[in-house]
Design a protein around this motif. Structure first.
Motif, PDB file in Angstrom:
ATOM      1  N   GLY A 191       0.796  -1.228   0.000  1.00 15.69           N
ATOM      2  CA  GLY A 191       0.000   0.000   0.000  1.00 15.69           C
ATOM      3  C   GLY A 191       0.824   1.270   0.000  1.00 15.69           C
ATOM      4  N   HIS A 192       1.785   1.359   0.930  1.00 15.98           N
ATOM      5  CA  HIS A 192       2.590   2.576   1.026  1.00 15.98           C
ATOM      6  C   HIS A 192       3.497   2.762  -0.183  1.00 15.98           C
ATOM      7  CE1 HIS A 192       2.235   2.929   5.710  1.00 15.98           C
ATOM      8  NE2 HIS A 192       1.220   3.473   5.069  1.00 15.98           N
ATOM      9  N   ILE A 193       4.155   1.719  -0.605  1.00 17.39           N
ATOM     10  CA  ILE A 193       5.125   1.865  -1.696  1.00 17.39           C
ATOM     11  C   ILE A 193       4.424   2.103  -3.039  1.00 17.39           C
ATOM     12  CG2 ILE A 193       5.373  -0.600  -2.305  1.00 17.39           C
ATOM     13  CD1 ILE A 193       8.466  -0.031  -2.355  1.00 17.39           C
ATOM     14  N   LEU A 194       3.218   1.569  -3.205  1.00 18.66           N
ATOM     15  CA  LEU A 194       2.449   1.797  -4.434  1.00 18.66           C
ATOM     16  C   LEU A 194       1.970   3.247  -4.528  1.00 18.66           C
ATOM     17  CD1 LEU A 194       1.210   0.569  -7.012  1.00 18.66           C
ATOM     18  CD2 LEU A 194      -0.752  -0.160  -5.622  1.00 18.66           C
ATOM     19  N   ASN A 195       1.967   3.953  -3.425  1.00 13.80           N
ATOM     20  CA  ASN A 195       1.578   5.362  -3.442  1.00 13.80           C
ATOM     21  C   ASN A 195       2.469   6.200  -4.352  1.00 13.80           C
ATOM     22  OD1 ASN A 195       0.179   7.810  -2.114  1.00 13.80           O
ATOM     23  ND2 ASN A 195       2.334   8.250  -1.772  1.00 13.80           N
ATOM     24  N   VAL A 196       3.750   5.830  -4.435  1.00 17.64           N
ATOM     25  CA  VAL A 196       4.730   6.690  -5.116  1.00 17.64           C
ATOM     26  C   VAL A 196       4.386   6.921  -6.586  1.00 17.64           C
ATOM     27  CG1 VAL A 196       7.172   7.028  -5.678  1.00 17.64           C
ATOM     28  CG2 VAL A 196       6.528   6.084  -3.455  1.00 17.64           C
ATOM     29  N   PRO A 197       4.170   5.885  -7.401  1.00 19.00           N
ATOM     30  CA  PRO A 197       3.830   6.164  -8.802  1.00 19.00           C
ATOM     31  C   PRO A 197       2.507   6.912  -8.978  1.00 19.00           C
ATOM     32  CG  PRO A 197       3.593   3.827  -8.331  1.00 19.00           C
ATOM     33  CD  PRO A 197       4.302   4.427  -7.165  1.00 19.00           C
ATOM     34  N   PHE A 198       1.547   6.669  -8.084  1.00 16.74           N
ATOM     35  CA  PHE A 198       0.297   7.433  -8.142  1.00 16.74           C
ATOM     36  C   PHE A 198       0.569   8.913  -7.895  1.00 16.74           C
ATOM     37  CE2 PHE A 198      -1.924   3.371  -7.611  1.00 16.74           C
ATOM     38  CZ  PHE A 198      -3.049   3.564  -8.399  1.00 16.74           C
ATOM     39  N   ALA A 199       1.353   9.191  -6.858  1.00 14.10           N
ATOM     40  CA  ALA A 199       1.612  10.577  -6.469  1.00 14.10           C
ATOM     41  C   ALA A 199       2.422  11.330  -7.515  1.00 14.10           C
ATOM     42  CB  ALA A 199       2.347  10.606  -5.134  1.00 14.10           C
ATOM     43  N   MET A 200       3.091  10.615  -8.410  1.00 16.27           N
ATOM     44  CA  MET A 200       3.908  11.261  -9.437  1.00 16.27           C
ATOM     45  C   MET A 200       3.116  11.573 -10.704  1.00 16.27           C
ATOM     46  SD  MET A 200       7.514   9.177  -8.940  1.00 16.27           S
ATOM     47  CE  MET A 200       8.388  10.140 -10.175  1.00 16.27           C
ATOM     48  N   GLN A 201       1.831  11.225 -10.711  1.00 19.45           N
ATOM     49  CA  GLN A 201       0.992  11.587 -11.857  1.00 19.45           C
ATOM     50  C   GLN A 201       0.685  13.084 -11.823  1.00 19.45           C
ATOM     51  OE1 GLN A 201       0.442   9.105 -14.191  1.00 19.45           O
ATOM     52  NE2 GLN A 201       1.780   8.067 -12.718  1.00 19.45           N
ATOM     53  N   ASP A 202       0.475  13.682 -12.980  1.00 21.82           N
ATOM     54  CA  ASP A 202       0.183  15.121 -13.045  1.00 21.82           C
ATOM     55  C   ASP A 202      -1.070  15.475 -12.242  1.00 21.82           C
ATOM     56  OD1 ASP A 202       2.387  15.601 -14.619  1.00 21.82           O
ATOM     57  OD2 ASP A 202       1.284  15.453 -16.504  1.00 21.82           O
ATOM     58  N   ASN A 203      -2.078  14.617 -12.322  1.00 18.20           N
ATOM     59  CA  ASN A 203      -3.316  14.809 -11.569  1.00 18.20           C
ATOM     60  C   ASN A 203      -3.748  13.431 -11.081  1.00 18.20           C
ATOM     61  OD1 ASN A 203      -6.012  15.080 -10.699  1.00 18.20           O
ATOM     62  ND2 ASN A 203      -6.389  16.780 -12.116  1.00 18.20           N
ATOM     63  N   TYR A 204      -3.323  13.086  -9.868  1.00 18.25           N
ATOM     64  CA  TYR A 204      -3.557  11.718  -9.408  1.00 18.25           C
ATOM     65  C   TYR A 204      -5.043  11.423  -9.196  1.00 18.25           C
ATOM     66  CZ  TYR A 204      -4.125  13.056  -4.451  1.00 18.25           C
ATOM     67  OH  TYR A 204      -4.567  13.579  -3.261  1.00 18.25           O
ATOM     68  N   LEU A 205      -5.841  12.424  -8.846  1.00 21.68           N
ATOM     69  CA  LEU A 205      -7.274  12.187  -8.669  1.00 21.68           C
ATOM     70  C   LEU A 205      -7.934  11.825  -9.993  1.00 21.68           C
ATOM     71  CD1 LEU A 205      -8.196  15.064  -6.189  1.00 21.68           C
ATOM     72  CD2 LEU A 205      -8.105  12.614  -5.686  1.00 21.68           C
ATOM     73  N   ASP A 206      -7.540  12.526 -11.035  1.00 20.85           N
ATOM     74  CA  ASP A 206      -8.065  12.221 -12.365  1.00 20.85           C
ATOM     75  C   ASP A 206      -7.606  10.835 -12.809  1.00 20.85           C
ATOM     76  OD1 ASP A 206      -9.352  13.077 -14.937  1.00 20.85           O
ATOM     77  OD2 ASP A 206      -7.299  12.841 -15.689  1.00 20.85           O
ATOM     78  N   TYR A 207      -6.350  10.514 -12.512  1.00 22.10           N
ATOM     79  CA  TYR A 207      -5.816   9.204 -12.884  1.00 22.10           C
ATOM     80  C   TYR A 207      -6.591   8.089 -12.163  1.00 22.10           C
ATOM     81  CZ  TYR A 207      -2.474   5.518 -13.952  1.00 22.10           C
ATOM     82  OH  TYR A 207      -1.897   4.354 -14.408  1.00 22.10           O
ATOM     83  N   ILE A 208      -6.832   8.273 -10.861  1.00 25.49           N
ATOM     84  CA  ILE A 208      -7.569   7.265 -10.098  1.00 25.49           C
ATOM     85  C   ILE A 208      -8.979   7.093 -10.650  1.00 25.49           C
ATOM     86  CG2 ILE A 208      -8.599   6.776  -7.839  1.00 25.49           C
ATOM     87  CD1 ILE A 208      -6.110   8.106  -6.589  1.00 25.49           C
ATOM     88  N   ALA A 209      -9.640   8.208 -10.972  1.00 24.93           N
ATOM     89  CA  ALA A 209     -11.000   8.136 -11.513  1.00 24.93           C
ATOM     90  C   ALA A 209     -11.024   7.338 -12.814  1.00 24.93           C
ATOM     91  CB  ALA A 209     -11.538   9.543 -11.737  1.00 24.93           C
ATOM     92  N   LYS A 210     -10.029   7.564 -13.663  1.00 25.34           N
ATOM     93  CA  LYS A 210      -9.960   6.829 -14.928  1.00 25.34           C
ATOM     94  C   LYS A 210      -9.592   5.365 -14.701  1.00 25.34           C
ATOM     95  CE  LYS A 210      -8.849  10.834 -17.821  1.00 25.34           C
ATOM     96  NZ  LYS A 210      -7.820  11.510 -18.662  1.00 25.34           N
ATOM     97  N   LEU A 211      -8.697   5.126 -13.735  1.00 22.09           N
ATOM     98  CA  LEU A 211      -8.306   3.752 -13.427  1.00 22.09           C
ATOM     99  C   LEU A 211      -9.500   2.960 -12.909  1.00 22.09           C
ATOM    100  CD1 LEU A 211      -5.789   1.890 -13.319  1.00 22.09           C
ATOM    101  CD2 LEU A 211      -5.480   2.607 -10.944  1.00 22.09           C
ATOM    102  N   ASN A 212     -10.336   3.587 -12.117  1.00 16.86           N
ATOM    103  CA  ASN A 212     -11.538   2.920 -11.596  1.00 16.86           C
ATOM    104  C   ASN A 212     -12.441   2.421 -12.718  1.00 16.86           C
ATOM    105  OD1 ASN A 212     -10.674   3.564  -9.014  1.00 16.86           O
ATOM    106  ND2 ASN A 212     -12.061   5.307  -8.782  1.00 16.86           N
ATOM    107  N   LYS A 213     -12.445   3.164 -13.828  1.00 18.43           N
ATOM    108  CA  LYS A 213     -13.305   2.825 -14.965  1.00 18.43           C
ATOM    109  C   LYS A 213     -12.588   1.992 -16.024  1.00 18.43           C
ATOM    110  CE  LYS A 213     -15.720   7.257 -14.442  1.00 18.43           C
ATOM    111  NZ  LYS A 213     -15.990   8.573 -15.092  1.00 18.43           N
ATOM    112  N   GLY A 214     -11.307   1.711 -15.783  1.00 19.17           N
ATOM    113  CA  GLY A 214     -10.540   0.947 -16.756  1.00 19.17           C
ATOM    114  C   GLY A 214     -10.105   1.759 -17.954  1.00 19.17           C
TER     115      GLY A 214
END
Length: 415
Positions: A191-214
């Motif tokens: 969980g903690h170590i996987l945070n790093v690539p997420f946090a390096m996205q330009d807009n991690y909230l947008d990335y997560i929203a898109k990832l949720n939808k595939g």
């Protein structure tokens, strides 16, 4: 005018002056208290270990201003259940604490907008409680994690990117120590170590929203692709973390069997039982040259926007004193023993790991904790089993690991 009339007028003047003076002192006492508002500022919060200190601070503020501040508390699920019950019934406290992620999503409509307050600019980068562009809370403190290393064994200048990390891990293994040890708990394994690539996205909230939808794939994203290569190196050069408990991880590092552990400043207190004599520090995971620690705030102080305007005004005055005065800063750093999230709070006496986190926080070299915005329950129910499979099956490549994570993520997000 005769002497009797003169005496009568003089007596009336003296009585009037006495009455006026008496009225003027009605809100004061010999101790120098100021006249206060008739409202009570009620604080309801969940950090039980600071209740006594918080009550002392409330008493000091009341003596200074005359405004009564009442401290109430609860912990764990009891806190959230009680708070929601109070808020929905219109009997919510004046001030309460909210953590980012699911709780903020649930409670944001009750929170007063603090965006224009004078102390907001003092909050460290990425640490304010924000929702829909509004600052709704001031952080209690910060915590941070990364690669905690033994200074006798590790030179962090030799691991600044993937290639140098890989070669350095191999050299540490050849010297007879585990380079990096993980443990079997969900956040400590992945969980903690996987945070790093997420946090390096330009807009991690947008990335997560898109990832949720595939709509995006970790397996096709450069930061995650390199992260998977880091995980391959960790798996190849260290003991299988599936057999390593949290206590084992701490013990192995404390006794010099492990050069580094992926952990946070909260572990410092656990080293006291081992009589650790070596110096230690924290380095970032150098993913694509990253030089920032993952730093976040566990909770934030918030004001209930549904209270009366007079009560909100007094709460704002309390916040200003708390977050800007010398005495307020004293309580944050010296009584609560927090790593301050406010840049102007002077600190002394922090342990070595907390000192590093504080330095990174003040300099703005931090990555946000993105997992607070991952689908609820996803780490334990879907991400952890996939990571367990990766560490147990050495034939699984990092790229295959990402593909499995993508599949697990979409499944978990749909529930």
């Amino acid at each position: 005018m005769n002497s009797r009339n003169i005496f009568s007028l003089a007596l009336i003047g003296i009585l009037a002056l006495s009455a006026f003076t008496g009225c003027g002192n009605s809100g004061s006492s010999s101790s120098g208290k100021k006249a206060g508002s008739n409202v009570t500022v009620q604080i309801f919060q969940s950090k039980v270990e600071i209740v006594d200190q918080l009550e002392a601070m409330a008493k000091e503020y009341t003596e200074l201003t005359g405004v009564k501040v009442e401290v109430l508390g609860a912990s764990g699920d009891n806190y959230m259940d009680t708070l929601v019950g109070k808020l929905t019934s219109g009997q919510g406290p004046t001030i309460f604490n909210v953590s980012p992620g699911g709780r903020l999503e649930r409670l944001h409509s009750y929170l007063y907008d603090l965006s224009g307050q004078p102390y907001i600019s003092d909050i460290a980068d990425n640490q304010a409680l924000v929702y829909d562009g509004k600052i709704l809370g001031v952080p209690y403190s910060v915590e941070g994690y990364g690669l905690i290393y033994n200074k006798k064994l590790v030179d962090p200048s030799r691991m600044t990117d993937f290639n140098s990390f890989r070669s350095y891990a191999a050299s540490l293994k050849a010297s007879g120590v585990d380079p990096v040890q993980m443990s079997d708990k969900a956040y400590f394994l992945v969980g903690h170590i996987l945070n790093v690539p997420f946090a390096m996205q330009d807009n991690y909230l947008d990335y997560i929203a898109k990832l949720n939808k595939g709509e995006v794939k970790m397996a096709a994203t450069p930061e995650f692709q390199e992260w998977a290569r880091f995980m391959e190196v960790i798996r190849a050069n260290t003991a299988n973390p599936m057999g390593v408990t949290y206590d084992d991880q701490i013990a192995n590092f404390a006794t010099g069997k492990t050069a580094m552990i992926h952990q946070g400043n909260w572990v410092w207190g656990m080293f006291a039982d081992y009589g650790v004599t070596f110096d230690m520090s924290i380095a970032p995971l150098p993913l694509m040259g990253n030089d920032k620690l993952s730093v976040g705030m566990p909770n934030a102080w918030c004001i209930n926007k549904d209270r009366s305007q007079e009560e909100i005004t007094e709460a704002l005055k309390f916040f200003e004193w708390f977050f800007t005065s010398e005495r307020g800063h004293h309580y944050i750093a010296n009584e609560f023993n927090f790593i301050p999230a406010l840049k102007s709070v002077p600190v002394s006496g922090l342990d070595p790991l907390s000192t590093v986190v504080h330095e990174y926080t003040r300099s703005g070299k931090t990555l946000p904790w993105t997992y607070r915005d991952w689908p609820e329950g996803l780490i334990n129910t879907h991400i952890l089993p996939t990571a367990q499979k990766f560490f147990s099956d050495t034939s699984m490549t990092g790229q295959r690991f990402l593909e499995e994570l993508d599949k697990a993520w979409v499944e978990g997000a749909a529930k």
